[in-house]
Structures are given as C-alpha cells and as structure tokens.
Write a protein that holds these residues in place. Structure first.
Motif, PDB file in Angstrom:
ATOM      1  N   ALA A   1       0.683  -1.065  -0.287  1.00  0.00           N
ATOM      2  CA  ALA A   1      -0.156   0.072  -0.263  1.00  0.00           C
ATOM      3  C   ALA A   1       0.886   1.042  -0.177  1.00  0.00           C
ATOM      4  N   LEU A   2       1.820   1.184   0.737  1.00  0.00           N
ATOM      5  CA  LEU A   2       1.933   2.478   1.157  1.00  0.00           C
ATOM      6  C   LEU A   2       4.304   2.713  -0.544  1.00  0.00           C
ATOM      7  N   ASN A   3       4.056   1.744  -0.845  1.00  0.00           N
ATOM      8  CA  ASN A   3       4.511   1.921  -2.361  1.00  0.00           C
ATOM      9  C   ASN A   3       4.024   2.054  -3.113  1.00  0.00           C
ATOM     10  N   LYS A   4       2.285   1.673  -3.418  1.00  0.00           N
ATOM     11  CA  LYS A   4       1.731   2.092  -4.858  1.00  0.00           C
ATOM     12  C   LYS A   4       1.824   3.706  -4.505  1.00  0.00           C
ATOM     13  N   ILE A   5       1.227   4.167  -2.972  1.00  0.00           N
ATOM     14  CA  ILE A   5       0.784   5.772  -2.329  1.00  0.00           C
ATOM     15  C   ILE A   5       1.873   6.555  -3.247  1.00  0.00           C
ATOM     16  N   LEU A   6       3.346   5.997  -2.582  1.00  0.00           N
ATOM     17  CA  LEU A   6       4.532   6.362  -3.121  1.00  0.00           C
ATOM     18  C   LEU A   6       4.355   6.806  -5.070  1.00  0.00           C
ATOM     19  N   SER A   7       3.500   6.110  -5.484  1.00  0.00           N
ATOM     20  CA  SER A   7       3.446   5.506  -6.061  1.00  0.00           C
ATOM     21  C   SER A   7       3.064   7.091  -7.327  1.00  0.00           C
ATOM     22  N   LEU A   8       1.862   7.577  -6.320  1.00  0.00           N
ATOM     23  CA  LEU A   8       1.062   8.422  -7.034  1.00  0.00           C
ATOM     24  C   LEU A   8       1.129  10.105  -7.477  1.00  0.00           C
ATOM     25  N   SER A   9       0.632  10.333  -8.141  1.00  0.00           N
ATOM     26  CA  SER A   9       1.299  11.937  -8.808  1.00  0.00           C
ATOM     27  C   SER A   9       0.788  12.761  -6.955  1.00  0.00           C
ATOM     28  N   PRO A  10       1.328  14.592  -7.125  1.00  0.00           N
ATOM     29  CA  PRO A  10       0.108  14.114  -5.900  1.00  0.00           C
ATOM     30  C   PRO A  10      -1.757  14.955  -6.199  1.00  0.00           C
ATOM     31  N   ALA A  11      -0.988  14.818  -7.736  1.00  0.00           N
ATOM     32  CA  ALA A  11      -2.669  15.183  -8.433  1.00  0.00           C
ATOM     33  C   ALA A  11      -3.697  14.199  -8.260  1.00  0.00           C
ATOM     34  N   GLU A  12      -3.368  13.395  -7.907  1.00  0.00           N
ATOM     35  CA  GLU A  12      -3.540  11.181  -8.436  1.00  0.00           C
ATOM     36  C   GLU A  12      -4.571  11.379  -7.186  1.00  0.00           C
ATOM     37  N   ARG A  13      -2.909  11.441  -6.102  1.00  0.00           N
ATOM     38  CA  ARG A  13      -3.715  11.785  -5.076  1.00  0.00           C
ATOM     39  C   ARG A  13      -4.510  12.641  -4.294  1.00  0.00           C
ATOM     40  N   SER A  14      -4.983  14.078  -4.544  1.00  0.00           N
ATOM     41  CA  SER A  14      -6.047  14.615  -4.219  1.00  0.00           C
ATOM     42  C   SER A  14      -7.196  14.172  -4.650  1.00  0.00           C
ATOM     43  N   ARG A  15      -6.878  13.498  -5.790  1.00  0.00           N
ATOM     44  CA  ARG A  15      -8.530  12.684  -6.205  1.00  0.00           C
ATOM     45  C   ARG A  15      -9.114  11.957  -5.134  1.00  0.00           C
ATOM     46  N   GLY A  16      -8.913  11.880  -4.047  1.00  0.00           N
ATOM     47  CA  GLY A  16      -9.346  10.932  -3.212  1.00  0.00           C
ATOM     48  C   GLY A  16      -8.254   8.621  -3.338  1.00  0.00           C
ATOM     49  N   ILE A  17      -8.540   8.395  -2.414  1.00  0.00           N
ATOM     50  CA  ILE A  17      -7.712   6.864  -2.396  1.00  0.00           C
ATOM     51  C   ILE A  17      -9.012   6.167  -2.161  1.00  0.00           C
ATOM     52  N   VAL A  18      -9.328   4.990  -3.035  1.00  0.00           N
ATOM     53  CA  VAL A  18     -10.266   3.842  -2.574  1.00  0.00           C
ATOM     54  C   VAL A  18      -9.009   2.729  -2.931  1.00  0.00           C
ATOM     55  N   ALA A  19     -10.082   1.654  -2.159  1.00  0.00           N
ATOM     56  CA  ALA A  19      -9.651   0.154  -1.424  1.00  0.00           C
ATOM     57  C   ALA A  19     -10.462  -0.557  -1.127  1.00  0.00           C
ATOM     58  N   ALA A  20     -10.642  -2.077  -1.982  1.00  0.00           N
ATOM     59  CA  ALA A  20     -11.435  -3.253  -1.581  1.00  0.00           C
ATOM     60  C   ALA A  20     -10.412  -3.762  -0.465  1.00  0.00           C
ATOM     61  N   SER A  21     -10.872  -4.526   0.604  1.00  0.00           N
ATOM     62  CA  SER A  21     -10.049  -5.985   1.264  1.00  0.00           C
ATOM     63  C   SER A  21     -11.028  -6.493   1.954  1.00  0.00           C
ATOM     64  N   ALA A  22     -10.771  -7.573   2.566  1.00  0.00           N
ATOM     65  CA  ALA A  22     -11.529  -8.462   3.275  1.00  0.00           C
ATOM     66  C   ALA A  22     -10.173  -7.505   4.879  1.00  0.00           C
ATOM     67  N   GLY A  23      -9.447  -7.096   4.927  1.00  0.00           N
ATOM     68  CA  GLY A  23      -9.673  -6.439   6.847  1.00  0.00           C
ATOM     69  C   GLY A  23      -8.013  -6.253   5.885  1.00  0.00           C
ATOM     70  N   ASN A  24      -7.008  -7.019   6.388  1.00  0.00           N
ATOM     71  CA  ASN A  24      -5.532  -6.261   6.376  1.00  0.00           C
ATOM     72  C   ASN A  24      -5.522  -5.335   5.081  1.00  0.00           C
ATOM     73  N   HIS A  25      -6.111  -5.149   4.371  1.00  0.00           N
ATOM     74  CA  HIS A  25      -5.261  -4.374   2.876  1.00  0.00           C
ATOM     75  C   HIS A  25      -5.802  -3.563   3.501  1.00  0.00           C
ATOM     76  N   ALA A  26      -7.311  -3.279   3.624  1.00  0.00           N
ATOM     77  CA  ALA A  26      -7.665  -2.053   4.618  1.00  0.00           C
ATOM     78  C   ALA A  26      -6.672  -1.237   4.850  1.00  0.00           C
ATOM     79  N   LEU A  27      -6.183  -1.957   6.155  1.00  0.00           N
ATOM     80  CA  LEU A  27      -5.483  -1.055   7.427  1.00  0.00           C
ATOM     81  C   LEU A  27      -4.229  -1.555   6.504  1.00  0.00           C
ATOM     82  N   GLY A  28      -3.847  -1.712   5.958  1.00  0.00           N
ATOM     83  CA  GLY A  28      -2.618  -0.879   4.844  1.00  0.00           C
ATOM     84  C   GLY A  28      -2.500   0.091   4.578  1.00  0.00           C
ATOM     85  N   VAL A  29      -4.168   0.293   3.924  1.00  0.00           N
ATOM     86  CA  VAL A  29      -3.800   1.683   2.937  1.00  0.00           C
ATOM     87  C   VAL A  29      -4.612   2.390   3.670  1.00  0.00           C
ATOM     88  N   ALA A  30      -5.111   1.852   4.913  1.00  0.00           N
ATOM     89  CA  ALA A  30      -5.789   3.528   5.998  1.00  0.00           C
ATOM     90  C   ALA A  30      -3.843   4.125   6.539  1.00  0.00           C
TER      91      ALA A  30
END
Length: 308
Positions: free
Chosen positions: A37-66
């Motif tokens: 999750a951290l590597n993916k968000i680091l790869s996004l441009s500031p403009a992409e991050r400003s559009r918001g982040i969405v994820a789906a998860s059984a639980g652990n990925h949700a925590l990783g993205v958060a």
C-alpha cells in the motif's frame, strides 16, 4: 518496517526441517499489507492523490491502505470491507481517519462496490494484489529474507490474490535462483493452483467458506504472469490443517497468527511441501479476534484440549 526472521527449535523438531519464521504479524497494522500500500501511494502523483484513494479488502489491505495514507498525509480515503471481516481488523480501522463501508460477505462484493465508486468519482484505486507497484512493495518482504537469512532452500508463503508470493519470488529468485518458492492456497479457494494449471488467471473465483478470508477469492492477472515463471509450486491446505497450524504456533512460539497467516506452516506441518534444509515460512498476518480464537481452541482434536 523490517520484521523479525527467527528460527524455531520446536518446529524443527516437529518437521525435521530447519524452520525460520518471517513474522509479518509484527509489521505495522499486524500484516504484510502496508508494504504494498505504501509503495503504491508513493507512486501516485500529488494530483492523483488529491482525487482520493479507494480500496477494497477482507481486512488487512484496508489497514495497510489506512496506515500508508496516514503516513503520506493523504485525505479522502474510502475503504470497502466485507462485512464478515474479523472484528479486530474493523476495530483497528476505526482508529484511522478513513471512511469505512462494510459491504457484502466476500472480497469480490466489496471490490465491486469500491470500483463502482471509483468510476463515479475518479478516485485512485489501490488494488489489494493486481498492481505492479503493490507487488513490488510486497516484494520487500523477500528482500529482507535474503538479507536476514543468507542461504536457504525454500520460502513458503500464503497465497490469496498473489501479490505477496509473486513479489517474494521476484526478490528471492534474483538473489538465489536455486531456492524454491512455494505458495499455499486454502483448499476452499484454490484459485492460484487452478490458474497455473489452466494457463490463465482466474479472478474472481467463487470460493467455499473459509477461516482464511485473506486467501479467499481470485488470483490476479499480474501475479499470475510472475508466478507462472518464478513460483515453483502451489499446494492446498484444509480448514482443519489451518487450525492446527495456528495452534502449533501458539504451542511452539506463543504466536497468535490468523488462519491466512498460518497457511505456510500448515503446508509444512502436513507434508504438502517437500521441505528439507533451511525453510523460511512467511507468517503473513496476526489479526485474529477473540471469537475466532475461541472457536479454534474449542476444537476437541487439539492435543492440548481436555473434554469435560
């Protein structure tokens, strides 16, 4: 965060192999997921991050993205989690400044709700597994194994969507081509095994009920492309074998590991893996809640259980 890799004398005695445990349960949020999750968000441009982040998860990925979003100072994070996720995971999510939606009883139902929001809003989707940046992040687990243990004969890792095992395979095979990389599916959701046998990624996959929510569902297309070249084998473990592996970790190492996280050890304990020499077993997560633990410990076949 760099996680411990420790030998287990008791598991070595039990299995006849030199077992080393890569404790991703010690990672931030209790599983390996923040890496990707951290590597993916680091790869996004500031403009992409400003559009918001969405994820789906059984639980652990949700925590990783958060966690990754908080570290990066990203706002507008919306996460879709299946309703039957472990209560411990949902409770942890409540400590982060993210918007949580409990949807459906499977990962795929949560994912379809998340993708619908992405289409409507233009937000950036952070896949749980089917993304090169996520896979590269999970591969840092493999890099650490190479650095921490030196020569080894095999790495055994749980497999759900496939980002962890494919990322580990990329790192391990580059450093030690002779080492075997073995993935473990829950028998209730053998999507990786069937994908590699059939020559095409199966995603989504209509799985049977399983305690290993994190291993349930399809095998991603990007992980499939990597795994078909670099992963040596995929094996299956039953629900009973998952439970017994969880109990073995309590008895041998006093480690509380969720069912998904114990799949690799289950494969070794029950002879699904030819594991001689030095074998690294990845414990991918430890976010287990009390009701689930109680259910497992009530198992009358547990050697330490005495019926009344």
């Amino acid at each position: 965060m760099r996680t411990p890799l420790t030998p287990s004398a008791l598991l070595r005695e039990t299995t006849g192999s030199d077992i080393w445990l890569k404790q991703e349960n010690r990672q931030h949020t209790g599983s390996f997921k923040p890496r990707g999750a951290l590597n993916k968000i680091l790869s996004l441009s500031p403009a992409e991050r400003s559009r918001g982040i969405v994820a789906a998860s059984a639980g652990n990925h949700a925590l990783g993205v958060a966690f990754a979003s908080q570290v990066m100072g990203v706002n507008g994070v919306r996460i879709y989690v299946q309703r039957n996720a472990a209560r411990a995971k949902i409770h942890k999510l409540s400590t982060y400044p993210v918007e949580v939606h409990l949807v459906g009883d499977t990962f795929e139902e949560a994912q379809q709700a998340a993708l619908a929001h992405v289409r409507a809003s233009g937000a950036c989707y952070v896949s749980a597994y089917d993304d090169p940046a996520v896979i590269a992040g999970q591969g840092t687990c493999g890099l650490e194994i190479v650095e921490q243990v030196g020569d080894f004969d095999a790495v055994v890792a749980p497999v759900g969507g496939g980002a962890l095992v494919s990322g580990i395979a990329l790192a391990v095979k580059d450093a030690n081509p002779a080492a075997r990389v073995i993935g473990v599916n829950a028998a209730a959701s053998p999507s990786a095994l069937l994908s590699l046998r059939g020559g095409a990624a199966i995603d989504p996959y209509d799985h049977e009920p399983t305690l290993a929510h994190g291993l349930a569902g399809g095998f991603g297309r990007v992980p499939f492309t990597i795994a078909r070249q670099l992963v040596d084998d995929i094996v299956l473990v039953s629900e009973d074998e998952l439970k017994r592996a969880m109990m073995a970790l309590i008895d041998a190492e006093q480690l509380l590991i969720e069912a998904s996280g114990a799949a690799g050890l289950a494969a070794v304990l029950f002879g699904k893996v030819y594991a001689r020499g030095k074998v690294v077993v990845v414990l991918s997560g430890g976010n287990i809640d009390v009701p689930t633990l109680r259910q497992i410990l009530k198992d009358p076949e547990h050697p330490g259980h005495e019926s009344s």
